[in-house]
Every structure is written in structure tokens, then in C-alpha cells.
Design an enzyme around this catalytic site. Sequence first.
Site, short mmCIF file in Angstrom:
data_model
loop_
_atom_site.label_atom_id
_atom_site.label_comp_id
_atom_site.label_asym_id
_atom_site.label_seq_id
_atom_site.Cartn_x
_atom_site.Cartn_y
_atom_site.Cartn_z
N CYS A 79 -9.66 7.69 -7.39
CA CYS A 79 -10.80 7.64 -6.47
C CYS A 79 -11.43 9.03 -6.31
O CYS A 79 -12.06 9.53 -7.24
CB CYS A 79 -10.38 7.04 -5.13
N HIS A 167 -7.76 1.79 -6.59
CA HIS A 167 -6.48 2.24 -6.03
C HIS A 167 -5.34 1.39 -6.58
O HIS A 167 -5.10 0.28 -6.11
CB HIS A 167 -6.50 2.15 -4.50
N GLU A 169 -2.24 1.86 -6.17
CA GLU A 169 -1.07 1.93 -5.30
C GLU A 169 -1.04 0.82 -4.24
O GLU A 169 0.01 0.59 -3.62
CB GLU A 169 -0.99 3.29 -4.61
N GLY A 222 22.56 5.98 16.69
CA GLY A 222 22.80 4.59 16.36
C GLY A 222 21.76 4.04 15.41
O GLY A 222 21.90 2.94 14.88
N GLY A 223 20.69 4.81 15.16
CA GLY A 223 19.64 4.40 14.24
C GLY A 223 20.01 4.64 12.79
O GLY A 223 21.00 5.31 12.47
#
Length: 509
Positions: A79, A167, A169, A222-223
Site C-alpha cells: 500500500c 493488503h 495480511e 495468574g495470567g
Amino acid sequence: MKDMILILDFGSQYTQLIARKIRELNVYCEIYPFYHIPKHIAHIRGLILSGSPFSVNDHNAPKPDLSAFLGKIPVLGICYGAQLLTHMHGGKVGASGLREYGRAKLHVLQPNNPLLNKIPEKSQVWMSHGDTIDELPEGFECIASTEDIRNAAFEIPVLKAWGIQFHPEVYHSEYGKELLKNFVVNICGCDQSWTPESFIQSSIESLRRKIGVEKVVLGLSGGVDSTVTAVLLSEAIGDQLHCIFVNNGLLRKNEFQNVLHQYRDMGLNVKGVDASERFLEALRGVTDPEQKRKIIGRLFIEVFDEEAHKIEDVSFLAQGTIYPDVIESASVAGPSSTIKSHHNVGGLPDVMKLKVVEPLRMLFKDEVRRVGAALGIPDELLGRHPFPGPGLAIRILGEVTPEKVALVQEADYIFINGLKEERLYDHVWQAGAILLDSRSVGVMGDERTYEYVVALRAVHSTDGMTADWVHLPYEFLARISNQIINRVPGVNRVVYDISSKPPATIEWE
């Protein structure tokens, strides 16, 4: 240093998607802002120029010096990147009569071109640009067009460079991943060896060299990010890693005990610190959401600092920073010398004078989960929904009290368990219960009641930047509503939040 693809970011909303698609091909890549081109480029196998909100005709349009790359390694402009290559070589880029946005069909003019290998005729691509390439410079060859765009793709053979105005992606470009593979694998010659296993092996070796025999302290939440960070470090340095898991009194029901038990079962050297009374006392009478956040953040730093100082001779602070944090800390609008604080431990390096180690800082969230799986971390931990750092404090509207925390914990427990029992949990990005700061009239038995309202929230998202509400089955919502009203004293009404982000946010405060 590993071979990689360099992506220069000109401010496109899709830049991270380019990197994610390339990483999915097991090829390593990094994103740099256009104004910060790395000095050491011997290991760079190819360059991708991203899109941009700028026009190349703007007086302040980004136009970096690409002489170190052009003609030396393969280059792909997407682009704005394609328009920049055109503009800098004397071609003509002008405003489109109509903004070109949405689906288009690609007409392949050179099916044998290496960039378009195995890209079918009339495959769908996604356009999103206000300018278009009106005239290619001498030596450029048009290799594809669409119904509305004559120069949809081109090659510069003498420079081994390509440009495309669509694009690849984004999801809507049907063969976008194949096109990117053509570039990074077939043209640039990258081998597809960037795997979770290779990352783990190289990271362990690197961490051992960097840390040596010194001690590291890490705040666990905890994540997913902090958990994978802890297990990776534990694999590298064992009990030199000291983990601290703080209970701020605002976690989900039984979460402190359950997660602490899981961590210990995994062999982590972890200490649980129950500071819930300290946090709840500090929040007494506070109703402003931002003030709640500041109090919780300050107290976490104080508690973590106190506990870390009980460990002798600590030299490093580990953080679960991931790649989107790193990318977002530098703006394409101009150089940024300040890296933003990450996670709950922001500010601790200054307080504690520790060196920082961030083993996941080059990984996207989905890659973190894949690395965690390769490390043998249970699915229950890897698949957990995101949970806000301030915890239930921002899911309790108004003042936070122990009674309200217990109430929302119970309602949340019923909701989350219900999602798991109905096998809906893994189809939801984030879910939780919110306690409103208002009461409503109800009837229970022969008595009128005046009790709290609980709002249920469940959203789909990929990164939390945007989100849409989940269409949970009515039968499920009816059952969960009845269970909450019948089992949670003080609640007589349950509502379901059907607002999306934007304009709403995922959390209510």
C-alpha cells in the site's frame, strides 16, 4: 543473531497483522518504526514497508533512506510502501477519484512472477487506500491489476523489489498468506524454523548467559503472560527465580488458593502473600474508578517491594512484557525515549534498582500460548480469560466493600462455571459479572425486595482493542440468571450487556 524479516512501520493499523502472518509461517520478523532503522542489518533477509495513513505527497510524509536495502536484499512495499517505492523513483501517485476500500478481484498479468506463485486468477484481495499509482517509473513492471486499479502490483527487477496496493495480511485477502510466503520463503530464502521449541531452547541459553548465578524476582498474576514467563525462567535458572503472588482481595472466588496450588504443583518457587485486608481498607469510601486503580497500583508496588526485599541479593526483576507492549511504546509520529510501564509491576525497577529481564518481549499473545503449551503448562492456565489488573474493584461500581466483593465473586463464579459446563468458555474471549451501584425493586416470595443488579458481560476479541458482545443462548442466560438470583443473597435482578467496543469498553470502569 537469527535471520529475520524487517518490517518498517509507517503507521498502518494492519502492521501487527503483517508480523503475525509471517510468524505463522514460522519465520521470525520484527517491527521497527520508520525513523528507527536498525544499524546492524547483516542478518536481515528481507524488508517489508507497511501501509500508512499518510499520502506520499504530504509534505510531512515519512520517506526514510532505504539505500542500505534496495538492490541488496528483497523488498516488498504494501500500500503506502508500494506508493513510496513508486514516488521515490519518479513515478506518479495521485489521489483516487474515489477512496478504494474493500474487496476487489486480482487479475494476474504475470502468473510466473515469484511473488504471485500459486495465486489464482480473480482471487479476492482487500483494498484500503486514498491514493493510487497513476504511472509506474521506468524499469517497473506491472504484474497485476484489478477492475479499478491498473497498477495493483509491480516488480522492480533490477532492485529485486515488489509493490502491491492491496493488503495481503488481512483476512479478506484470500491468498494473502500464500503471497507473503512467496516473499519471505521463496524470494528471501528464510527457513521456517521459528517454532515454540526453538524459541524455548534459544531463550533458555540466553537467560542462563544473562543471569548467571544471580537471583530473579517475578510478580505472578495468574495470567498467561506472567505464568509462561515464570515457567520459562524456572526451566533456565531453577530456584534462582523467586515468584511472588499477591492476593489483593479482588481476585475471583478461590483464585488465590487454586492458582497458588497450581503454581506449586508445576514446581515453581512461589510465595503467596495475602494482603487483601490492606487493599480493601485502602479502598474504603473510594468511588472514583481512576482513584481505585491508582490505590491498587501503589499498594501492589509497596507489597511487592516489601516481599522482594526479604529475598537476599536479588539482581533482576522479571516481567511478562509481550511484543504488542513493546511496539505500542513507540509511536510512528516521532521517536519515543520512554518505554511505558507494563503489567502490575510498572515502576518497580526504579524503586528497587533492579535490572529487568523480559523473556517474552518479542512474542505475540498467541505465540505466548504456544510456547506455554510446549513448556507443558496446563490448558486450564493457558486458556484463562484476560482479567483486569485492578481485579473486581473495577467490576464493582462505586465503593468497594468486603460484602460487595463476596457478592460479585459468587455471581462471577456461577457465570464462569456455567460457561465451562456448557463448553462455551473457550468460545468467549473475556467474561465476568459486574455489580451495579444501584438497587432495583423485586419480589421474592410474598415480600418486596430492594436489592442489587448484576450485569453479565461476555465478548469476542483478539487483542482487546475492539470487541463485540457474544450471542450466548437465551436458555443459558435464563438458567444463569435464575441461579445467581436464587443463590446470591442481595441480588434480585440480572441483565446482559449487549454493547460493543467501541463505543462501550469491555470493563464498566
